[in-house]
Design an enzyme around this catalytic site. Structure first.
Site, PDB file in Angstrom:
ATOM      1  N   GLY A   1       0.562  -0.821   0.001  1.00  0.00           N
ATOM      2  CA  GLY A   1      -0.171   0.313   0.066  1.00  0.00           C
ATOM      3  C   GLY A   1       0.292   1.431  -0.338  1.00  0.00           C
ATOM      4  O   GLY A   1       1.796   1.133   0.391  1.00  0.00           O
TER       5      GLY A   1
ATOM      6  N   TYR B   1      -3.449  37.193  22.461  1.00  0.00           N
ATOM      7  CA  TYR B   1      -4.349  37.572  22.337  1.00  0.00           C
ATOM      8  C   TYR B   1      -4.036  38.176  21.890  1.00  0.00           C
ATOM      9  O   TYR B   1      -3.256  39.349  22.592  1.00  0.00           O
ATOM     10  CB  TYR B   1      -5.173  37.726  23.879  1.00  0.00           C
ATOM     11  CG  TYR B   1      -5.980  39.247  23.974  1.00  0.00           C
ATOM     12  CD1 TYR B   1      -6.588  38.622  22.687  1.00  0.00           C
ATOM     13  CD2 TYR B   1      -6.163  40.324  24.675  1.00  0.00           C
ATOM     14  CE1 TYR B   1      -7.961  40.283  22.500  1.00  0.00           C
ATOM     15  CE2 TYR B   1      -6.384  41.240  23.999  1.00  0.00           C
ATOM     16  CZ  TYR B   1      -7.646  41.595  22.994  1.00  0.00           C
ATOM     17  OH  TYR B   1      -8.467  42.346  22.419  1.00  0.00           O
TER      18      TYR B   1
ATOM     19  N   GLY C   1      -5.433  -0.458   3.887  1.00  0.00           N
ATOM     20  CA  GLY C   1      -5.986   0.963   3.816  1.00  0.00           C
ATOM     21  C   GLY C   1      -7.573   0.920   4.183  1.00  0.00           C
ATOM     22  O   GLY C   1      -7.831  -0.353   4.730  1.00  0.00           O
ATOM     23  N   ALA C   2      -8.754   1.120   3.387  1.00  0.00           N
ATOM     24  CA  ALA C   2      -9.546   1.074   3.811  1.00  0.00           C
ATOM     25  C   ALA C   2     -10.362   1.369   2.363  1.00  0.00           C
ATOM     26  O   ALA C   2      -9.969   1.819   1.361  1.00  0.00           O
ATOM     27  CB  ALA C   2     -10.556   1.838   4.344  1.00  0.00           C
TER      28      ALA C   2
ATOM     29  N   CYS D   1      -7.901  13.869   1.509  1.00  0.00           N
ATOM     30  CA  CYS D   1      -8.699  14.917   1.721  1.00  0.00           C
ATOM     31  C   CYS D   1      -9.011  15.814   1.301  1.00  0.00           C
ATOM     32  O   CYS D   1      -9.290  16.300   1.167  1.00  0.00           O
ATOM     33  CB  CYS D   1      -7.910  14.679   3.117  1.00  0.00           C
ATOM     34  SG  CYS D   1      -6.989  13.348   4.419  1.00  0.00           S
TER      35      CYS D   1
ATOM     36  N   GLY E   1     -19.972   4.873   4.073  1.00  0.00           N
ATOM     37  CA  GLY E   1     -18.911   5.078   5.476  1.00  0.00           C
ATOM     38  C   GLY E   1     -17.751   3.546   5.121  1.00  0.00           C
ATOM     39  O   GLY E   1     -17.618   2.917   3.721  1.00  0.00           O
TER      40      GLY E   1
ATOM     41  N   ASP F   1      -5.158   3.166   7.805  1.00  0.00           N
ATOM     42  CA  ASP F   1      -6.545   2.525   7.861  1.00  0.00           C
ATOM     43  C   ASP F   1      -7.715   1.000   7.859  1.00  0.00           C
ATOM     44  O   ASP F   1      -8.349   0.955   8.220  1.00  0.00           O
ATOM     45  CB  ASP F   1      -7.770   3.071   6.137  1.00  0.00           C
ATOM     46  CG  ASP F   1      -7.561   4.392   6.468  1.00  0.00           C
ATOM     47  OD1 ASP F   1      -7.540   5.035   7.276  1.00  0.00           O
ATOM     48  OD2 ASP F   1      -8.657   5.082   5.502  1.00  0.00           O
TER      49      ASP F   1
ATOM     50  N   PRO G   1       5.160 -12.450  14.142  1.00  0.00           N
ATOM     51  CA  PRO G   1       6.112 -11.710  14.346  1.00  0.00           C
ATOM     52  C   PRO G   1       7.634 -10.715  12.433  1.00  0.00           C
ATOM     53  O   PRO G   1       6.677 -11.670  11.942  1.00  0.00           O
ATOM     54  CB  PRO G   1       7.203 -12.690  14.224  1.00  0.00           C
ATOM     55  CG  PRO G   1       6.874 -14.478  15.254  1.00  0.00           C
ATOM     56  CD  PRO G   1       5.163 -13.765  14.407  1.00  0.00           C
TER      57      PRO G   1
HETATM   58  C1  LIG Z   1     -12.226  11.846  -0.047  1.00  0.00           C
HETATM   59  C2  LIG Z   1     -11.638  11.616   0.827  1.00  0.00           C
HETATM   60  C3  LIG Z   1     -11.675  12.721   2.977  1.00  0.00           C
HETATM   61  C4  LIG Z   1     -10.820  13.184   3.387  1.00  0.00           C
HETATM   62  N1  LIG Z   1     -11.133  12.945   3.996  1.00  0.00           N
HETATM   63  C5  LIG Z   1      -9.840  13.413   5.456  1.00  0.00           C
HETATM   64  C6  LIG Z   1      -9.835  14.589   6.358  1.00  0.00           C
HETATM   65  O1  LIG Z   1      -9.868  15.338   5.463  1.00  0.00           O
HETATM   66  N2  LIG Z   1      -8.866  14.689   7.046  1.00  0.00           N
HETATM   67  C7  LIG Z   1      -8.538  13.026   7.420  1.00  0.00           C
HETATM   68  O2  LIG Z   1      -7.506  13.022   7.965  1.00  0.00           O
HETATM   69  N3  LIG Z   1      -8.642  11.798   6.707  1.00  0.00           N
HETATM   70  C8  LIG Z   1      -9.641  12.228   5.498  1.00  0.00           C
HETATM   71  N4  LIG Z   1      -9.275  11.065   4.964  1.00  0.00           N
HETATM   72  C9  LIG Z   1      -8.906  10.121   5.125  1.00  0.00           C
HETATM   73  C10 LIG Z   1      -7.771   9.218   4.526  1.00  0.00           C
HETATM   74  O3  LIG Z   1      -7.967   9.490   3.427  1.00  0.00           O
HETATM   75  C11 LIG Z   1      -7.916   8.136   5.109  1.00  0.00           C
HETATM   76  O4  LIG Z   1      -7.452   8.342   6.144  1.00  0.00           O
HETATM   77  C12 LIG Z   1      -6.070   7.511   4.489  1.00  0.00           C
HETATM   78  O5  LIG Z   1      -6.180   7.546   3.164  1.00  0.00           O
HETATM   79  C13 LIG Z   1      -5.508   6.349   4.757  1.00  0.00           C
HETATM   80  O6  LIG Z   1      -4.462   6.070   3.936  1.00  0.00           O
HETATM   81  P1  LIG Z   1      -4.133   4.690   4.665  1.00  0.00           P
HETATM   82  O7  LIG Z   1      -2.544   4.975   3.578  1.00  0.00           O
HETATM   83  O8  LIG Z   1      -4.509   3.566   5.746  1.00  0.00           O
HETATM   84  O9  LIG Z   1      -5.330   4.078   3.126  1.00  0.00           O
HETATM   85  P2  LIG Z   1      -5.250   4.227   2.102  1.00  0.00           P
HETATM   86  O10 LIG Z   1      -5.568   5.622   1.517  1.00  0.00           O
HETATM   87  O11 LIG Z   1      -6.754   3.380   1.921  1.00  0.00           O
HETATM   88  O12 LIG Z   1      -4.625   3.225   0.723  1.00  0.00           O
HETATM   89  C14 LIG Z   1      -4.145   2.182   0.698  1.00  0.00           C
HETATM   90  C15 LIG Z   1      -3.255   1.209  -0.426  1.00  0.00           C
HETATM   91  O13 LIG Z   1      -3.009   0.242  -0.353  1.00  0.00           O
HETATM   92  C16 LIG Z   1      -3.045  -0.458  -1.336  1.00  0.00           C
HETATM   93  N5  LIG Z   1      -3.465  -1.911  -1.429  1.00  0.00           N
HETATM   94  C17 LIG Z   1      -4.511  -2.220  -0.371  1.00  0.00           C
HETATM   95  N6  LIG Z   1      -4.694  -3.975  -0.741  1.00  0.00           N
HETATM   96  C18 LIG Z   1      -3.341  -4.007  -1.904  1.00  0.00           C
HETATM   97  C19 LIG Z   1      -2.571  -5.266  -1.894  1.00  0.00           C
HETATM   98  N7  LIG Z   1      -3.366  -6.266  -1.562  1.00  0.00           N
HETATM   99  N8  LIG Z   1      -1.625  -5.007  -2.540  1.00  0.00           N
HETATM  100  C20 LIG Z   1      -0.977  -4.048  -2.602  1.00  0.00           C
HETATM  101  N9  LIG Z   1      -1.885  -2.318  -2.931  1.00  0.00           N
HETATM  102  C21 LIG Z   1      -2.704  -2.836  -1.622  1.00  0.00           C
HETATM  103  C22 LIG Z   1      -4.569   0.534  -1.914  1.00  0.00           C
HETATM  104  O14 LIG Z   1      -4.738   0.185  -3.505  1.00  0.00           O
HETATM  105  C23 LIG Z   1      -4.517   1.722  -1.333  1.00  0.00           C
HETATM  106  O15 LIG Z   1      -3.635   2.704  -2.587  1.00  0.00           O
HETATM  107  C24 LIG Z   1     -10.637  11.337   3.719  1.00  0.00           C
HETATM  108  C25 LIG Z   1     -10.482  10.194   3.392  1.00  0.00           C
HETATM  109  C26 LIG Z   1     -11.544  10.266   1.596  1.00  0.00           C
HETATM  110  C27 LIG Z   1     -11.371   9.349   0.617  1.00  0.00           C
END
Ligand SMILES: Cc1cc2nc3c(=O)[nH]c(=O)nc-3n(C[C@H](O)[C@H](O)[C@H](O)COP(=O)(O)OP(=O)(O)OC[C@H]3O[C@@H](n4cnc5c(N)ncnc54)[C@H](O)[C@@H]3O)c2cc1C
Length: 450
Positions: free
Chosen positions: A7, A426, A113-114, A42, A243, A282, A275
């Protein structure tokens, strides 16, 4: 040392850059199945609305950048399909060529991620039904709007992302309807605060239906109408913001333990039960200080923090994560909504001795340009005098006030002893002479006679 990361968005790339800072000799490879990496998820609502003009501003870094600046290899369009924990290797599929190969690791970081939750997968087969998660999905929404000039959009789900989208879709002259199954918008707020937000959305011309579930969509190639228990709604496009669910299949198949939230369970060092396997972002659950329990939160701020810890610990450091307060903020037209800690419903469920207080305060002296107002709701524990949660809705200065409250809560401040004595800056362009945080402390102290 060879570190593999799955990811390449917030969690994965932060883990990689922290790891290489710690151990410049480490070989680091990130596998990413998508084509975009390290982008600002975001900012996607503002990219759709046009405030962020160009795609390259939200996704400025590519594999070449990571190689040149950090000597980290990022392989895009490569999906990890298996983790062999006995032999410490992963199986990777090149999505362009179909070729599969194995790669060995000393340490592995899962940052998968999610994904958006969609109860009926077939809904996404219609060409005007979307979710918003990554840059490609934002491109698709933008392209659909520009090509088809929709007059009406239905946003299913009244969480932060869909509420941010309201003003960004109105930019195109689209009439926006929000449909929410719960009885209020923005579930984490208390009902009294959510009602204020709903009234404001309606003032801004958004049609809001709460307590109504989407049951079906009508239309062949495109969805022209949706049916709820109470009505039919005609629409030209639909965005499902119902969600997200953590991407855990790969980890679970390898024997990585999930927690009760169904996200990957990690300890305070971001180690899983297996380990040499860490997880961040996410896909994990995190410890919540006010709840004294694990919770699931999908937040970019959190993905960066947990990615940093995973990257550092995978390269031999020993740093720990204290836990979260679920601090969040978002913009709805000219209003800012922010929250930290527990809401009153949650607090009362855990502790009968909690009480809430609501105040309306000025953001700066009324004669100053840009002066606004904010409504602050503070939830306190009358036994321990701790602040359990704060919610704020206002048109100026909310970001600063929520962060002061969050900092106070992180360090266990007591509303009756600590807030009134804070030494905060302030001057009229920035604040009233007594910050709303100090005023809140003084008022509650007085009202409770403590
Ligand atoms: C429209 C929007 C607005 C948001 N606004 C905010 C905000 O204002 N403030 C805030 O704090 N958060 C916000 N968020 C949430 C924030 O974007 C996420 O929490 C953040 O992107 C999480 O990052 P991550 O790397 O954990 O996961 P992700 O961004 O989900 O990235 C995970 C990556 O892993 C890859 N992956 C998954 N499985 C595999 C696999 N088996 N092999 C290879 N690659 C894989 C996926 O393709 C993905 O690109 C927002 C999200 C969205 C969609």
């Amino acid at each position: 040392m060879r570190i593999l990361i799955i990811g390449a968005v917030a969690g994965g790339t932060t883990a990689a850059t922290q790891a290489i800072r710690n151990d410049s000799k480490a070989e680091i490879v990130i596998y990413e199945k998508d084509k975009d990496i390290s982008y600002s998820g975001c900012s996607l609502p503002y990219y759709i609305g046009g405030l962020v003009k160009e795609r390259k501003h939200i996704a400025p870094r590519d594999s070449e950048h990571f190689k040149k600046k950090y000597n980290v290899d990022v392989k895009v369009r490569h999906e990890v399909i298996d983790i062999d924990v006995e032999n410490k290797n992963i199986t990777v599929k090149n999505l362009e060529t179909g070729e599969e190969f194995k790669d060995n690791y000393d340490e592995l970081v899962i940052a998968t991620g999610a994904s958006p939750f969609v109860p009926v997968k077939e809904w996404l087969h219609k060409e005007n039904v979307f979710t918003l998660r990554n840059v490609i999905s934002a491109d698709e929404i933008k392209e659909y709007i520009l090509k088809n000039n929709p007059k009406k959009a239905l946003l299913v789900g009244a969480g932060a992302i869909n509420l941010e989208l309201c003003e960004n879709l109105q930019e195109y002259g689209i009439e926006v309807t929000v449909l929410e199954a719960q009885n209020q918008v923005m579930g984490p707020l208390d009902e009294d605060m959510a009602l204020k937000l709903e009234e404001y959305l309606k003032e801004k011309g958004v049609i809001v239906y709460t307590g109504e579930k989407l049951s079906s969509m009508e239309g062949e190639k495109t969805a022209a109408k949706v049916i709820t228990e109470k009505r039919e709604i005609d629409t030209d496009m639909i965005i499902l913001g119902m969600g997200v669910r953590p991407n855990t299949d790969l980890a679970q198949k390898a024997g990585v333990e999930l927690g009760k939230t169904r996200a990957i369970h990690v300890n305070d060092r971001m180690q899983t039960n297996v380990p040499h396997i860490y997880a961040a972002g996410d896909c994990i659950e995190v410890y919540s200080l006010p709840h004294e329990d694990y919770v699931y939160r999908s937040l970019g701020s959190l993905a960066n923090k947990t990615g940093r810890i995973a990257g550092k610990n995978a390269t031999g450091e020993d740093i720990t994560f204290k836990g979260i307060l679920s601090t969040g903020i978002f913009k709805v037209f000219d209003m800012t909504v922010a929250l930290v800690g527990m809401n009153e419903r949650e607090a009362k469920g855990l502790n009968e001795k909690c009480k809430s207080h609501m105040f309306k305060m000025a953001s700066k002296p009324s004669f100053m340009p840009g002066a606004g107002e904010m409504v602050i709701k503070m939830i306190i524990d009358e036994e321990t005098d701790k602040i359990l949660g704060v919610q704020i809705i206002g048109d100026d200065g909310v970001d600063k006030i929520i962060d002061i409250f969050a900092t106070c809560m992180m360090f266990g401040a007591k509303y009756n002893k600590d807030l009134s004595g804070l030494d905060l800056a302030y001057a009229p362009p920035y604040s009233p002479s007594l910050s709303p945080v100090i005023q809140a402390g003084i008022i509650v102290e007085g009202s409770l006679g403590k």
